[in-house]
Motif scaffolding. Sequence first.
Motif, PDB file in Angstrom:
ATOM      1  N   ALA A  20       0.835  -1.201   0.000  1.00  0.00           N
ATOM      2  CA  ALA A  20       0.000   0.000   0.000  1.00  0.00           C
ATOM      3  C   ALA A  20       0.873   1.255   0.000  1.00  0.00           C
ATOM      4  CB  ALA A  20      -0.919  -0.011   1.221  1.00  0.00           C
ATOM      5  N   TYR A  21       1.959   1.209   0.762  1.00  0.00           N
ATOM      6  CA  TYR A  21       2.889   2.340   0.819  1.00  0.00           C
ATOM      7  C   TYR A  21       3.501   2.605  -0.556  1.00  0.00           C
ATOM      8  CZ  TYR A  21       7.268   4.798   1.838  1.00  0.00           C
ATOM      9  OH  TYR A  21       8.314   5.678   1.829  1.00  0.00           O
ATOM     10  N   GLN A  24       0.981   4.082  -2.993  1.00  0.00           N
ATOM     11  CA  GLN A  24       0.734   5.500  -2.727  1.00  0.00           C
ATOM     12  C   GLN A  24       1.886   6.346  -3.253  1.00  0.00           C
ATOM     13  OE1 GLN A  24      -2.137   6.962  -1.265  1.00  0.00           O
ATOM     14  NE2 GLN A  24      -1.106   8.709  -2.229  1.00  0.00           N
ATOM     15  N   LYS A  25       3.116   5.877  -3.071  1.00  0.00           N
ATOM     16  CA  LYS A  25       4.279   6.581  -3.600  1.00  0.00           C
ATOM     17  C   LYS A  25       4.237   6.635  -5.127  1.00  0.00           C
ATOM     18  CE  LYS A  25       6.659   7.886  -0.014  1.00  0.00           C
ATOM     19  NZ  LYS A  25       6.973   9.321   0.220  1.00  0.00           N
ATOM     20  N   TYR A  27       1.526   6.538  -7.031  1.00  0.00           N
ATOM     21  CA  TYR A  27       0.469   7.481  -7.409  1.00  0.00           C
ATOM     22  C   TYR A  27       0.948   8.910  -7.253  1.00  0.00           C
ATOM     23  CZ  TYR A  27      -4.076   9.789  -7.568  1.00  0.00           C
ATOM     24  OH  TYR A  27      -5.123  10.621  -7.903  1.00  0.00           O
ATOM     25  N   ASP A  28       1.587   9.217  -6.134  1.00  0.00           N
ATOM     26  CA  ASP A  28       2.060  10.582  -5.885  1.00  0.00           C
ATOM     27  C   ASP A  28       3.090  10.994  -6.932  1.00  0.00           C
ATOM     28  OD1 ASP A  28       0.412  10.760  -3.703  1.00  0.00           O
ATOM     29  OD2 ASP A  28       1.986  10.384  -2.225  1.00  0.00           O
TER      30      ASP A  28
END
Length: 199
Positions: A20-21, A24-25, A27-28
Amino acid sequence: DEVFESYRQGGVMDETLLRAYLMQKSYDFFVKDVAAEPGVFARLEQMCVEERLPFIGCIALCRYLAYQQERTEDQNTLCVEIIRNCSERNLYFDFFDVFAAEAGYPAGLQGRTIISHRASAAEAVRIRYRVLPDAQDYTWEILPHMYEGYYSKCFTVFYGEQIQYEIYREKEDGLYKTAEGTILPTGQETTDRLGRLNR
């Protein structure tokens, strides 16, 4: 950052939490243009090789590698495979051009230049272009939305031609030009001070 640094130095992290981390990275980085540690992309690359990487991780990794000064042959091959998968979904992004000379690059994209623009996924983005020297009038089109605010269009430019384009965002009170440039037959382009990837 501290979370990933702890993991990289041997800390224990639940695999689901790590995944998940990393997503998210990814996507960012891809959507918001937020930089991430090189170690994040090393881990994404490992997951991609193992075929355990979701789509956002794949395209983030491909974009990251496209702008590295040095890449291994295996990394080029991996990126071409990502590009082929995107092409099958009719998705294309400007950084694909970096890999155009690599073996296995999709035939449908060869010899073509990809123009991309980032904006809010809720915005309507239009492109106005003309092919010189033949066409003097501009053609207006909706710039196709690829993924999460990333808009792209492919162009083929033949010898002796050039394409002048302008990109506009549609607001409630009218159209606002946010980018413009010229595409040359070599696949190289010049853009003005507005830039090609305004947000």
